[in-house]
Design a protein around this motif. Structure first.
Motif, mmCIF file in Angstrom:
data_model
loop_
_atom_site.group_PDB
_atom_site.id
_atom_site.type_symbol
_atom_site.label_atom_id
_atom_site.label_comp_id
_atom_site.label_asym_id
_atom_site.label_seq_id
_atom_site.Cartn_x
_atom_site.Cartn_y
_atom_site.Cartn_z
ATOM 1 N N ARG A 173 -27.948 -2.294 10.378
ATOM 2 C CA ARG A 173 -27.563 -3.379 11.273
ATOM 3 C C ARG A 173 -28.661 -3.582 12.309
ATOM 4 O O ARG A 173 -29.396 -2.653 12.634
ATOM 5 N N ASP A 174 -28.748 -4.789 12.830
ATOM 6 C CA ASP A 174 -29.802 -5.091 13.791
ATOM 7 C C ASP A 174 -29.271 -6.079 14.821
ATOM 8 O O ASP A 174 -28.297 -6.805 14.582
ATOM 9 N N SER A 175 -29.914 -6.098 15.959
ATOM 10 C CA SER A 175 -29.571 -7.043 17.027
ATOM 11 C C SER A 175 -30.743 -7.998 17.237
ATOM 12 O O SER A 175 -31.771 -7.899 16.559
ATOM 13 N N TYR A 176 -30.583 -8.911 18.183
ATOM 14 C CA TYR A 176 -31.640 -9.872 18.502
ATOM 15 C C TYR A 176 -32.268 -9.549 19.857
ATOM 16 O O TYR A 176 -31.586 -9.080 20.774
ATOM 17 N N VAL A 177 -33.554 -9.836 19.974
ATOM 18 C CA VAL A 177 -34.268 -9.760 21.257
ATOM 19 C C VAL A 177 -35.247 -10.927 21.330
ATOM 20 O O VAL A 177 -35.510 -11.605 20.327
ATOM 21 N N ALA A 252 -34.438 -7.175 16.388
ATOM 22 C CA ALA A 252 -35.015 -6.216 17.327
ATOM 23 C C ALA A 252 -35.985 -5.244 16.661
ATOM 24 O O ALA A 252 -37.040 -4.932 17.225
ATOM 25 N N ARG A 253 -35.651 -4.750 15.470
ATOM 26 C CA ARG A 253 -36.511 -3.750 14.833
ATOM 27 C C ARG A 253 -37.900 -4.329 14.573
ATOM 28 O O ARG A 253 -38.919 -3.687 14.811
ATOM 29 N N LEU A 254 -37.925 -5.560 14.078
ATOM 30 C CA LEU A 254 -39.208 -6.193 13.784
ATOM 31 C C LEU A 254 -39.944 -6.557 15.068
ATOM 32 O O LEU A 254 -41.167 -6.397 15.170
ATOM 33 N N ALA A 255 -39.210 -7.015 16.071
ATOM 34 C CA ALA A 255 -39.828 -7.399 17.345
ATOM 35 C C ALA A 255 -40.501 -6.201 18.009
ATOM 36 O O ALA A 255 -41.626 -6.308 18.520
ATOM 37 N N HIS A 256 -39.843 -5.056 18.009
ATOM 38 C CA HIS A 256 -40.438 -3.859 18.620
ATOM 39 C C HIS A 256 -41.677 -3.413 17.840
ATOM 40 O O HIS A 256 -42.655 -2.935 18.434
ATOM 41 N N PHE A 257 -41.642 -3.583 16.530
ATOM 42 C CA PHE A 257 -42.816 -3.255 15.712
ATOM 43 C C PHE A 257 -43.995 -4.142 16.102
ATOM 44 O O PHE A 257 -45.117 -3.664 16.311
ATOM 45 N N PHE A 258 -43.753 -5.452 16.221
ATOM 46 C CA PHE A 258 -44.812 -6.388 16.593
ATOM 47 C C PHE A 258 -45.296 -6.140 18.018
ATOM 48 O O PHE A 258 -46.497 -6.231 18.306
ATOM 49 N N VAL A 269 -32.006 -11.002 24.978
ATOM 50 C CA VAL A 269 -31.745 -12.442 24.891
ATOM 51 C C VAL A 269 -30.702 -12.799 25.951
ATOM 52 O O VAL A 269 -29.674 -12.119 26.057
ATOM 53 N N PRO A 270 -30.940 -13.836 26.746
ATOM 54 C CA PRO A 270 -30.003 -14.163 27.831
ATOM 55 C C PRO A 270 -28.746 -14.903 27.381
ATOM 56 O O PRO A 270 -28.029 -15.464 28.213
ATOM 57 N N VAL A 271 -28.482 -14.937 26.078
ATOM 58 C CA VAL A 271 -27.219 -15.460 25.551
ATOM 59 C C VAL A 271 -26.705 -14.449 24.527
ATOM 60 O O VAL A 271 -27.490 -13.756 23.883
ATOM 61 N N PRO A 272 -25.387 -14.322 24.371
ATOM 62 C CA PRO A 272 -24.841 -13.330 23.438
ATOM 63 C C PRO A 272 -25.024 -13.773 21.979
ATOM 64 O O PRO A 272 -24.642 -14.877 21.601
ATOM 65 N N LEU A 273 -25.611 -12.897 21.177
ATOM 66 C CA LEU A 273 -25.801 -13.159 19.755
ATOM 67 C C LEU A 273 -25.216 -11.998 18.963
ATOM 68 O O LEU A 273 -25.419 -10.835 19.310
ATOM 69 N N ALA A 274 -24.503 -12.312 17.907
ATOM 70 C CA ALA A 274 -23.867 -11.284 17.085
ATOM 71 C C ALA A 274 -24.917 -10.469 16.331
ATOM 72 O O ALA A 274 -26.006 -10.967 16.013
ATOM 73 N N GLU A 275 -24.600 -9.208 16.066
ATOM 74 C CA GLU A 275 -25.474 -8.375 15.250
ATOM 75 C C GLU A 275 -25.569 -8.929 13.837
ATOM 76 O O GLU A 275 -24.698 -9.687 13.386
ATOM 77 N N VAL A 276 -26.635 -8.558 13.139
ATOM 78 C CA VAL A 276 -26.798 -8.957 11.744
ATOM 79 C C VAL A 276 -26.752 -7.708 10.862
ATOM 80 O O VAL A 276 -27.109 -6.611 11.292
ATOM 81 N N ALA A 277 -26.291 -7.885 9.641
ATOM 82 C CA ALA A 277 -26.223 -6.796 8.672
ATOM 83 C C ALA A 277 -27.180 -7.093 7.536
ATOM 84 O O ALA A 277 -27.097 -8.152 6.902
#
Length: 312
Positions: A173-177, A252-258, A269-277
């Motif tokens: 699972r992953d989140s957004y940033v 988030a995982r890819l963003a932190h890598f970059f 992210v300043p708005v709520p976004l659901a996690e992704v699977a």
């Protein structure tokens, strides 16, 4: 149902293999090449199949060979039966990753290839050097058909929706940033909603549409953002972000890598976004295939190890 051995003995299994290839390729020439027959031999085989099923099975059309309704009804049960036969035969063999010779075709987005690809390749070279990977660009529109016709062995996707014979297993699972270049935009994390909307955005869209989950959430609040560019390639995004005063919202995982590799900045992210699977999807007839099952187990383990390493 009792098996009529006398009646079944009249059927040449090779005919069913040929029919499967014909239904997958919808071309006598390509089907012949797929199973190693000459074109004239495949034409003769198609004639025998038409007599066996008392149906044309494939008819000519401007787009090529078109399956009849009878052929379409046969396609899935035929593929399942052939895969079960294949699994039955292979089950008699001892499976050893160190000696197996196999090529797997996997459809996946470049984001997953970046995160899992290096670990998977290193593992295969060390533990299963006879395994080859053929990685294909992910296409949600054709993914299920590609699995059904054996064009791919496995797909990695977000929330795949298939039929009963399409099996799935969660990888992670992953989140957004948010990701941006601090020098370009002059912001420090965490960024405000006003700043988030003040700068134009880079959107990654595998579907080729200039609309994403962020736009849905903003629209619910009566808000909108400006898109500077939309791209189907995750790998292009950090370079676009580094080159201009823009913001992107990504997993988030890819963003932190970059961010680590290119000196970029991550912010909530300043708005709520659901996690992704992120899940694997495959055809159910490969459930008991030893090599396929082994690969799935390897991917689950490597995905977990990657997530653990990133949390340290």
């Amino acid at each position: 149902m009792t098996i009529d051995h006398v009646d079944l003995a009249r059927v040449d299994l090779n005919l069913l293999v040929a029919l499967d290839a014909l239904l997958a390729e919808r071309s006598v020439t390509r089907a012949a090449a797929r199973i190693g027959l000459g074109q004239s031999a495949m034409s003769s085989t198609l004639a025998r199949l038409r007599r066996l099923f008392d149906d044309e099975l494939l008819t000519r059309s401007p787009e090529g060979m078109r399956p009849t309704p009878r052929a379409l009804a046969l396609a899935e049960p035929l593929r399942t039966a052939l895969r079960q036969v294949q699994a039955l035969v292979r089950r008699e063999e001892a499976f050893d990753p160190a000696t197996v010779e196999r090529r797997f075709t996997i459809s996946l987005p470049d984001s997953t290839e970046v995160l899992l690809g290096p670990r998977l390749l290193a593992y295969l070279r060390a533990e299963a050097p006879g395994v080859q990977l053929l990685l294909r660009a992910f296409d949600r529109a054709t993914m299920l058909e590609d699995l059904d016709t054996d064009r791919i062995d496995l797909a990695i996707a977000l929330a795949p929706e298939g039929q009963l014979h399409h099996k799935t297993r969660l990888l992670y699972r992953d989140s957004y940033v948010c990701l941006f270049d601090r020098a370009q935009v002059g912001l420090e994390p965490p960024i405000s909603l006003d700043d988030y909307l003040r700068f134009p955005h880079v959107l990654t869209s595998l579907r080729g549409t200039a609309h994403g989950v962020v736009d849905d959430v903003l629209a619910e609040r009566g808000l909108g953002r400006t898109l500077a560019v939309t791209t189907p390639r995750f790998l292009a995004v950090p370079f676009l972000v580094r080159g201009a005063p823009v913001i992107t919202t990504m997993h988030a995982r890819l963003a932190h890598f970059f961010a680590s590799a290119l000196g970029l900045t991550v912010s909530p992210v300043p708005v709520p976004l659901a996690e992704v699977a992120v899940s694997m999807v495959w055809h159910a007839s490969y459930d008991d295939d030893p090599a396929h099952r082994w690969l799935r187990q390897v991917l689950v383990r490597l995905a977990g190890e990657t997530q653990e390493a990133e949390s340290l």
